[in-house]
Design a protein around this motif. Structure first.
Motif, PDB file in Angstrom:
ATOM      1  N   ALA A  63       0.845  -1.211   0.000  1.00 34.02           N
ATOM      2  CA  ALA A  63       0.000   0.000   0.000  1.00 34.02           C
ATOM      3  C   ALA A  63       0.876   1.255   0.000  1.00 34.02           C
ATOM      4  O   ALA A  63       0.594   2.240  -0.707  1.00 34.02           O
ATOM      5  N   THR A  64       1.977   1.180   0.804  1.00 30.30           N
ATOM      6  CA  THR A  64       2.893   2.333   0.842  1.00 30.30           C
ATOM      7  C   THR A  64       3.536   2.545  -0.535  1.00 30.30           C
ATOM      8  O   THR A  64       3.631   3.678  -1.033  1.00 30.30           O
ATOM      9  N   GLU A  65       3.949   1.440  -1.128  1.00 28.87           N
ATOM     10  CA  GLU A  65       4.561   1.516  -2.453  1.00 28.87           C
ATOM     11  C   GLU A  65       3.616   2.154  -3.473  1.00 28.87           C
ATOM     12  O   GLU A  65       4.008   2.979  -4.298  1.00 28.87           O
ATOM     13  N   LEU A  66       2.390   1.741  -3.393  1.00 31.88           N
ATOM     14  CA  LEU A  66       1.409   2.267  -4.354  1.00 31.88           C
ATOM     15  C   LEU A  66       1.249   3.774  -4.203  1.00 31.88           C
ATOM     16  O   LEU A  66       1.201   4.506  -5.199  1.00 31.88           O
ATOM     17  N   LEU A  67       1.182   4.218  -2.952  1.00 32.03           N
ATOM     18  CA  LEU A  67       1.084   5.665  -2.742  1.00 32.03           C
ATOM     19  C   LEU A  67       2.357   6.339  -3.260  1.00 32.03           C
ATOM     20  O   LEU A  67       2.318   7.368  -3.924  1.00 32.03           O
TER      21      LEU A  67
END
Lengths: 630, 168
Positions: free
Chosen positions: A84-88
């Motif tokens: 999720a962090t990567e996507l952001l």
């Protein structure tokens, strides 16, 4: 001349430039349209693209917040939080790379998110354990950052859409301004061109008018010069002719008589040449000045034939007149000019015919649908005929069919030119039919109106004529003249006798030669002749002395003849015994309108200079009640 | 005639061999990077064909240099061709539904695979792409700089792709 040649080139160049500008204008307009359409498309793409990027960023932020919550609840693993962090994270460079780097608030909000990721990367990815408290703290912080971004987006996207749009369309606005300026520049250039063109046309018009006026005044100066010169020549010629005539009446040897004849005929020829030149100058300046009075064409034809009869007889020719026109058919036109044409044609016929006959015909044909009459004068001769090549040339000034230096016939060669101009001015023309060896026929046509029944007809009685005399200089006597004629001298006293009661005549002329000639001409009258050399002098004498007749020159320095006549008439009116003295104008100015002016101003007759003895004596005889004084 | 027959026979052999190999798709050993579903003949899971990085590297792996409108300057990408992946799974459709980790999806015509030499890039400039770098797979249409500026395939060039469905 150079200017005239250069100007069309300049004008063409300007026109080409103008067309070029219009072309550029059209191309620009098309380019602007295409460019603006493209820009518009791009702008709306940028707008929607930005919307997408912001909303995706918001979504990923919110998903990470959710991931934090789920991680706290133990629902998902740390790897899921990392994804999720990567996507952001993956949204960050997209947002920062967007075309909206001028959009500061958005960039700042994006930077805040980036800062969050940078600060917590190690904790999320690498820390031995991910503590629930720190996750809660990160969740709160990220929630706040996401809310801030959303607030900016809501405010700007929904509330300040215009500014957003302006930002998106900044390039379009710049392009549009540039193109508008270009187009405005083109339009202004075109407008300047048009104004310059109009101004140029105006100036050309002014220049042209000035040139025309200049040419006109030059032509006027020429005409005036010719008129003055001819007047100045006519005065001494008056002396020559008068004296030669007098000389001819004195006893002479055969040789002397011959010489006198040469002097006389030379002077007559010179006079007619001067008259022709004067006529040509009037025609060329368009100031022929036709009269418009009622007259009898048939009478003029007969008169003309009578005029040339002695010459015709002398050459052993025959003349035949065929009038196919009522003798009393009165028409309205210029009788002097009409007669001039007839005389010219007849005199040419006489001049060029050595044997045979001359036939003069007159016919009148009513023009259908009007009260106009087409008058046709035909003069047929049995002369040599005119070569075909010369048919046009004979109507050119100073030209004869035989233009060689040794041509056998004299004359200025102006007669036909003048005659044709007169005919054309009078609604007709001159045509010629000719057969070499058989003769020529000249057909002169005129278009004239029928005279009204109550029109005063200018009739003329044939007076004694000499050959070669130009009838145009004869002045018709108004028919109502007898009413104003004074009592004959016999009316005064007891049956006076020419021997016992001498007439008293006042001779007014500024030229001593003219006075001397006139005195000689009047010698047979056996009258007392007083002389006055100016108008003023004449008035002085006429108001102190009764005269039986005044001969008045018109053109004199100071007070002219017309003015003097007015003064004398005024004095007569004012005096107790108003007796009217006959006044004869003696002048070279014998245009119909001039004659009418003299008569209106109180003169009784007009006699043309140079004065012929028979003519002046006849006129005096008429005035004295038909009784010749000599 | 003879030669043609031999060539045809050889081709048939190769295709059937490939199909036989693909039909026996091995199961992934590492983390699954890409999952292919839909109209495919060769599976290694429940109606799906799953690939880890090692499996992808065994496909027609290419390294290309190209431009994209999302990046600045020339970039180097490496990954299997889309065509080789489709062959490996025995794809029997015309369209592909490509889906990203975050469920973003786009449709790609199967014909593009050969027509545009599409690459399923897993490495960028020599490094595995992390999710934040648009990994694990970025669908790349090789373009010149000028072509890239016109953004002809920006929609199809989905990144963070991890699922592919073959449609009729």
């Amino acid at each position: 001349m150079k200017v005239v040649q250069l100007r069309p080139t300049g004008r063409t160049l300007r026109a080409v430039v103008a067309v070029g500008i219009v072309g550029v204008l059209i191309i620009l307009l098309l380019a602007v349209r295409g460019k603006l359409e493209g820009e518009e498309k791009r702008a709306s793409y940028v707008m929607s693209s930005l919307s997408w990027k912001v909303s995706e960023t918001l979504l990923e932020s919110q998903k990470l917040v959710t991931a934090f919550v789920e991680y706290e609840d133990g629902a998902i693993s740390r790897d899921d939080v990392i994804v999720a962090t990567e996507l952001l994270w993956s949204r960050m460079d997209v947002l920062q790379n967007s075309e909206f780097n001028t959009y500061k608030e958005l960039v700042e909000a994006g930077a805040a998110l980036q800062s969050f990721l940078d600060r917590h990367e190690e904790e999320i990815y690498d820390a031995p354990t991910l503590q629930a408290e720190s996750v809660a703290a990160m969740r709160a912080e990220l929630s706040k950052a996401a809310q801030t971004l959303r607030a900016i987006w809501i405010k700007d996207f929904l509330g300040d859409r215009e500014r957003l749009h302006d930002t998106a369309t900044q390039d379009i606005a710049d392009a549009r301004t540039l193109f508008e300026r270009l187009i405005l520049g083109c339009v202004i250039t075109l407008a300047i061109y048009m104004i310059a063109e109009i101004r140029g046309a105006q100036q050309a018009q002014v220049r042209e008018r000035a040139l025309r006026e200049q040419a006109l005044s030059a032509s006027e100066a020429k005409t005036n010069f010719l008129a003055n010169v001819s007047h100045e020549i006519r005065t001494p010629l008056n002396g020559v002719i008068g004296m030669a005539q007098e000389l001819a009446e004195t006893p002479q040897t055969g040789e002397q008589s011959q010489m006198t004849g040469v002097i006389l005929s030379s002077a007559e020829l010179l006079l007619s040449t001067i008259n022709d030149v004067l006529d040509i100058s009037k025609i060329e300046s368009g100031r022929l000045g036709l009269d418009s009075v009622a007259f009898l064409p048939a009478e003029r034809i007969e008169l003309s034939a009578a005029l040339y009869e002695p010459a015709i007889t002398r050459k052993g020719l025959a003349i035949e007149i065929g009038l196919h026109c009522a003798a009393n058919q009165a028409l309205v036109g210029d009788p002097l000019r009409f007669t001039q044409v007839v005389n010219n044609l007849v005199s040419n016929a006489v001049k060029f015919t050595e044997e045979g006959r001359i036939t003069v015909g007159l016919s009148c044909r009513p023009l259908p649908g009007s009260d106009m009459i087409e008058v046709q004068v035909t003069v047929r001769d049995t002369g040599p005929g005119i070569p075909e090549g010369a048919l046009t040339a004979i109507f050119e000034p100073f030209s004869q069919a035989d233009n060689s230096t040794t041509r056998t016939h004299g004359g200025t060669g102006l007669g036909l030119t003048i005659s044709r101009a007169i005919c054309r001015e009078m609604g007709g023309d001159i045509a010629v039919e000719t057969t070499i060896g058989e003769g020529s026929t000249f057909i002169a046509t005129f278009t004239m109106a029928k005279a009204a029944p109550n029109d005063v007809v200018a009739s003329i009685r044939p007076v004694a004529q000499g050959p070669g005399r130009d009838l145009a200089l004869h002045v018709p006597a108004p028919v109502d003249m007898p009413d104003v004629l004074p009592e004959p001298p016999q009316g005064r006293g007891d049956r006076p006798d020419a021997e016992t009661v001498r007439s008293r005549i006042l001779l007014v002329d500024d030229s001593a030669t003219n006075r001397m000639v006139m005195k000689r001409l009047l010698k047979t009258l056996n009258a007392d002749i007083d002389e006055a050399e100016s108008g003023l002098d004449a008035v002085e004498r006429a108001t102190h002395q009764r005269y039986d007749l005044i001969l008045m020159d018109i053109q004199m320095p100071g007070m002219d003849g017309v003015e003097a006549t007015c003064e004398i008439r005024a004095h007569e009116q004012a005096s107790a015994d108003p007796e009217r003295v006959p006044i004869i104008a003696v002048t070279a100015n014998v245009m119909a309108h001039q004659v009418n002016t003299y008569l209106a101003q109180g003169m009784d007759r007009v006699v043309a200079k140079p004065v012929r003895k028979t003519e002046i004596l006849d006129v005096i005889g008429e005035i004295k009640g038909g009784v010749a004084l000599h | 005639m003879k030669l043609k027959s031999w060539v045809a026979a050889g081709a048939l052999f190769l295709v059937s061999t490939g199909a036989a190999i693909a039909a026996n798709l091995t199961a992934p050993e590492g983390p699954v990077i890409l999952e292919v579903s839909g109209e495919i003949a060769n599976l290694n899971g429940d109606g799906v064909a799953q690939f880890d990085m090692a499996m992808l590297r065994q496909l027609d792996w290419r390294e290309i240099e190209t431009y994209t409108s999302f990046t600045t300057g020339m970039q180097s990408f490496a990954g299997p061709t889309l065509a080789s992946l489709l062959a490996a799974v025995g794809a029997e459709g015309d369209r592909l539904n490509a889906t990203a980790i975050n469920d973003y999806f786009v449709e790609i015509p199967v014909a593009d695979a050969d027509a545009h030499n599409v690459i399923l890039a897993a490495e960028m400039n020599g490094k595995r792409m992390r999710i934040r770098d648009k990994g694990p797979i970025w669908v790349i249409y090789p373009l010149s700089e000028a072509e890239a500026a016109k953004k002809p395939f920006d929609t199809e060039m989905i990144w963070q792709m991890n699922r592919l469905e073959v449609l009729d």
